[in-house]
Structure formats: C-alpha cells, structure tokens
Write a protein that holds these residues in place. Structure first.
Motif, mmCIF file in Angstrom:
data_model
loop_
_atom_site.group_PDB
_atom_site.id
_atom_site.type_symbol
_atom_site.label_atom_id
_atom_site.label_comp_id
_atom_site.label_asym_id
_atom_site.label_seq_id
_atom_site.Cartn_x
_atom_site.Cartn_y
_atom_site.Cartn_z
ATOM 1 N N PRO A 125 34.231 53.576 29.940
ATOM 2 C CA PRO A 125 34.699 52.244 29.558
ATOM 3 C C PRO A 125 35.819 52.249 28.520
ATOM 4 N N ASN A 126 36.173 53.405 27.996
ATOM 5 C CA ASN A 126 37.190 53.478 26.944
ATOM 6 C C ASN A 126 38.426 54.218 27.473
ATOM 7 N N PRO A 127 39.470 53.488 27.884
ATOM 8 C CA PRO A 127 40.633 54.134 28.501
ATOM 9 C C PRO A 127 41.280 55.191 27.598
ATOM 10 N N ALA A 195 49.257 40.746 39.215
ATOM 11 C CA ALA A 195 48.752 41.677 38.197
ATOM 12 C C ALA A 195 48.392 42.968 38.925
ATOM 13 N N PHE A 196 48.573 44.069 38.238
ATOM 14 C CA PHE A 196 48.253 45.364 38.851
ATOM 15 C C PHE A 196 47.000 45.925 38.194
ATOM 16 N N PHE A 197 45.982 46.180 39.017
ATOM 17 C CA PHE A 197 44.773 46.828 38.507
ATOM 18 C C PHE A 197 44.958 48.331 38.656
ATOM 19 N N LEU A 198 45.002 49.022 37.520
ATOM 20 C CA LEU A 198 45.393 50.441 37.521
ATOM 21 C C LEU A 198 44.357 51.383 38.149
ATOM 22 N N GLY A 199 43.106 51.266 37.769
ATOM 23 C CA GLY A 199 42.089 52.198 38.283
ATOM 24 C C GLY A 199 42.158 53.528 37.564
ATOM 25 N N CYS A 200 41.005 54.006 37.047
ATOM 26 C CA CYS A 200 41.009 55.230 36.211
ATOM 27 C C CYS A 200 41.503 56.455 36.955
ATOM 28 N N VAL A 201 40.978 56.684 38.152
ATOM 29 C CA VAL A 201 41.344 57.930 38.845
ATOM 30 C C VAL A 201 42.821 57.905 39.216
#
Ligand code: SF4
Ligand code: SF4
Length: 433
Positions: A125-127, A195-201
């Motif tokens: 949860p912490n980028p 809006a762009f949702f980045l996604g962690c992977v």
C-alpha cells in the motif's frame, strides 16, 4: 460476496454467499474450460467440484479443511469457467473469497503471518516503499551481478521457484510514477481528459510500456492526468485472501480518482482493470451506491477505451510484421474484453494478424501460481507455447504484466524467437514521437 450472516462453517467475515454456491446445476459445461481440471482430471480441482466443496462447507457437511485450502489456492482464478457457465456460477470468485477464509480458519506458521502482513499491509500500500524495495534489483542488473549469476548456473542449485523468479525479471527502469508528469497534455485536436491508473507491477517492472500508454493516449487527443498518490488496486491482496487491505486502498483510490472529474480512468493492466471494476462489490456495504456505480463506469482498459473512442490511425506508421495475441484471463473472462484488443492490433497499418488456437486459455501465470506450482504452471505454459508456435507469428502480443512475464520467460526457455509485446507497446511503435 456479502458478509452479513454467518454461513455454515464459514466465518462471518468475507464468506461466499449461499446463492453463489447453490446456483451450480452440475451440468459440466465448465469442465473442458478449466486448466486445473485438464491437468489433474480430478473433480475437486474442477469448477463444479470446487463449488461443491464450498457448498458442503456452507451446509455444515464439511469443515473448512485442508482440501478447501488447497483448492482455493490451486484455482488459477482464470474465470474461464465463468464465461462457460450457463447458470452464472463464478467458481473463481468463490475460491478467491475462500482464500480469505484460509487465513481466518487455518493456522499458518508465525513467520508466514508476519511476512504476509508486512508485504500486504505495509509494503504494497505504500508506493514509496515499493519503489525503494526495487532498488537492489535494479542495482543487481546494472552492476552486472545478474549476468554473472545467470552465466554461473548457480541458480540450478536454488529451489525451482527462485530460479524461475530470477529468470522472469525483465530489464528494470526507474519507476514511472517518479518521472511521469501529473498532466500530459493532449496532442492535436483534443478529444477529452482521462486519468491514468498506473498499477504497481506496470510502473515497477514495465515502466517503459506504461510510458508509451501515456504517450499514445496523449497522441490520440486526450489530456492524461496521472495522480502520484494513487495506491495499488488491491489485486495482489485479493489473490492472497486479504480483502480488508484491498477495501482500504479501494476507498483511497475511489475518492482520489472521482475528485479528478475525468471522462475515464484508463489502465493498461488487465489485472488492475478487473480489480478496480470489483470495487463496486467490495465496497457495497461501506460506500454510496451511486458513487461506486460512477467509478465502475469510468474504469476502462486502454484497448476498450481507444476502440470506444475510435482510434486515430491517420498518422500511424506501418509495421510489416505478423502478430498473434494471447488474451489475459482478467481481460477476456473477468471483463469480457476480447474483440477490442484485436481491433486495436488490426488498426495498425501493415500488421498481419494471426489468430492462435485457444487464445483465451490461461498461460499458467495467475499471480503467484507460477511460482507456487512451478510444474503445473509449466505444463499450462507449454500448451500455450505450442499454440504460439503454430501461428509462426513474428510477435506475441498480450495486455497484462503477469502474462507478459510468464510468456517472455517461457519463449526464451523454449528457444523461440518471438518477442512478447504489450498491446500498447505495439501501438506505441506505430505512433510518431
Ligand atoms: S459451475 Fe456452471 S457450468 Fe459448471 S457444472 Fe455448475 S452450472 Fe454447470
Ligand atoms: S477459475 Fe479457472 S482454474 Fe479456477 S475453477 Fe474456474 S476455470 Fe478452473
């Protein structure tokens, strides 16, 4: 899956509903679509068998036991059975909810609990923490240690999953979140604001692909807002049975993105898109319904969005290559997006599109399945690679980072020449700077 009443031998929190396990009429239409049934021939490892197990727990004929735990995690959650089921049974989703029961009902070693809670509740949860955690891996590549490790065959002595995890690692770049502007303006005639949702992977492992997504969207005429304080979509948590942390991150993302007042929230990751579309159900008990409905209606996979808007092709460069397409399960089965990626590929001038057999059959990645069940994952992958080979295509295209990692590794190990490209990478190559 509501958690109002305690159902049989399930605990109250995050249990399947009775309706979701009662719907199965045992017709067996799902059986030929299930990769784990194809592998084992075992009824309990089929959608029908898994739902029957869950129903037995709901009706107190069975405790939530080890077999339930095994099947909950052995299920790929590929949702192929959902597409096939005439009765609307969602065996994959039932198993996903059962994973949360595993953690509530079956004792795990203390170290496992601590590790799991650190990774899922603190780190993901912490980028900032996530990005810092990738630094050693980037140094490992940059300083040439990876080259030494790979050429010394030292990994042959390690457990198979470590060898595979190392082998799957793509070339890492600086995470995109740190360098993408908050606003990338539209080019040419403006058509809207997304809006762009980045996604962690994607931001951590495929930063260059996501950079192309922003560039392509801008080139297609859209202002692209990329909020820096967005959090993980929660897909890894759903996979590991931590639905509560998903809800916390979902609440954060919901408020953040709805405040932006955009025409769409676009993602280039099938797994993220699927999880984001599930917020409506996950937060049903805690959030205003209209707000959830609005959020759901805004979430778009990049192929879904571009095809809906109409792809500007006038400036696209020609790519004289043959291309085949592997459908990510979380795009075709979980979101029903199948035609749009093909339309997008075919819109690129010069492309010779070659359909592969069983394009929507899982590749065996399925989040951590490929590392937990390396042998079974390899068998599923081999079937996919045979189908890729039959097309004799120059390029294999897909649209999800998990599939991308698994397929790129598989092709390399099998000595096959095709590169794997994300759909948007291909479109990015055709899009002028
Ligand atoms: S899950 Fe659906 S397709 Fe499979 S046996 Fe039950 S009703 Fe039939
Ligand atoms: S989600 Fe996939 S692996 Fe799981 S039961 Fe359905 S078809 Fe089988």
């Amino acid at each position: 899956m509501a958690d109002k009443e305690k159902l049989g031998n399930f605990t109250k929190q995050d249990a399947p509903t009775y309706e979701s396990v009662l719907q199965c009429m045992r017709c067996g239409f799902c059986l030929p679509t299930c990769p784990t049934f194809a592998l084992t021939g075992r009824e309990r490892s089929s959608p029908r068998g898994r739902v029957a197990l869950a129903r037995a727990v709901a009706e107190e004929k069975l405790d939530f036991n080890k077999a339930m735990k095994e099947e909950a995690f052995f299920c790929l959650d590929c949702r192929a059975c959902t597409t096939a089921c005439p009765s609307g049974v969602k065996a994959g989703e039932v198993m996903e909810v059962c994973r949360s029961q595993v953690h509530q009902q079956i004792d795990q070693p203390k170290w496992q609990k601590l590790f799991r809670s650190f990774v899922l509740e603190k780190m993901v949860p912490n980028p900032d923490l996530m990005e810092t955690s990738m630094l050693p891996a980037r140094l490992y590549q940059k300083l040439g240690v990876q080259w030494l490790v790979r050429n010394s065959h030292i990994l042959k002595m390690a457990p198979k999953w470590i060898e595979k995890a190392e082998g799957m690692m793509p070339e890492l770049h600086q995470p995109l979140r740190q360098r993408v502007p908050e606003l990338t303006p539209a080019r040419g005639e403006k058509r809207g604001k997304v809006a762009f949702f980045l996604g962690c992977v994607m931001t951590l492992m495929y930063a260059e692909v996501s950079r192309q997504t922003v560039r392509v969207l801008s080139h297609q005429g859209f202002d692209v807002i990329t909020p820096k304080d967005q959090k993980c979509c929660g897909a890894p948590h759903l996979t590991e049975g931590d639905r509560e942390t998903t809800r916390q991150m979902a609440t954060h993302n919901l408020d953040l993105f709805l405040d932006l007042d955009v025409d769409a929230i676009v993602t280039d990751c099938a797994g993220c898109g699927s999880a984001l579309k599930e917020y409506e159900e996950l937060l049903a008990e805690r959030q205003d319904h209209a707000k959830l409905e609005k959020f759901h209606s805004l979430i778009k996979d990049v192929s879904e969005f571009l095809v809906e808007q109409g792809i500007r092709t006038d400036e696209l460069k020609t790519i004289n290559k043959s291309v085949t397409y592997h459908e990510p399960c979380h795009l075709c089965h979980a979101q029903g997006i199948s035609k749009q990626p093909r339309d997008l590929i075919k819109a690129i001038p010069g492309i010779d599109f070659r359909e592969m057999n069983e394009a929507s059959w899982c590749c065996g990645s399925a989040a951590t399945f490929s590392l937990k069940f390396t042998e079974e994952s390899q068998k599923i992958l081999d079937r996919k690679l045979d189908n890729v080979k039959d097309t004799e295509a120059d390029i294999l295209v897909t649209a999800n980072p998990g599939c991308h990692l698994q397929l790129a590794w598989g092709l390399r190990e099998a000595g096959m020449p095709q590169p794997v490209m994300h759909l948007i990478e291909l479109l990015g190559e055709a899009t002028p700077e």
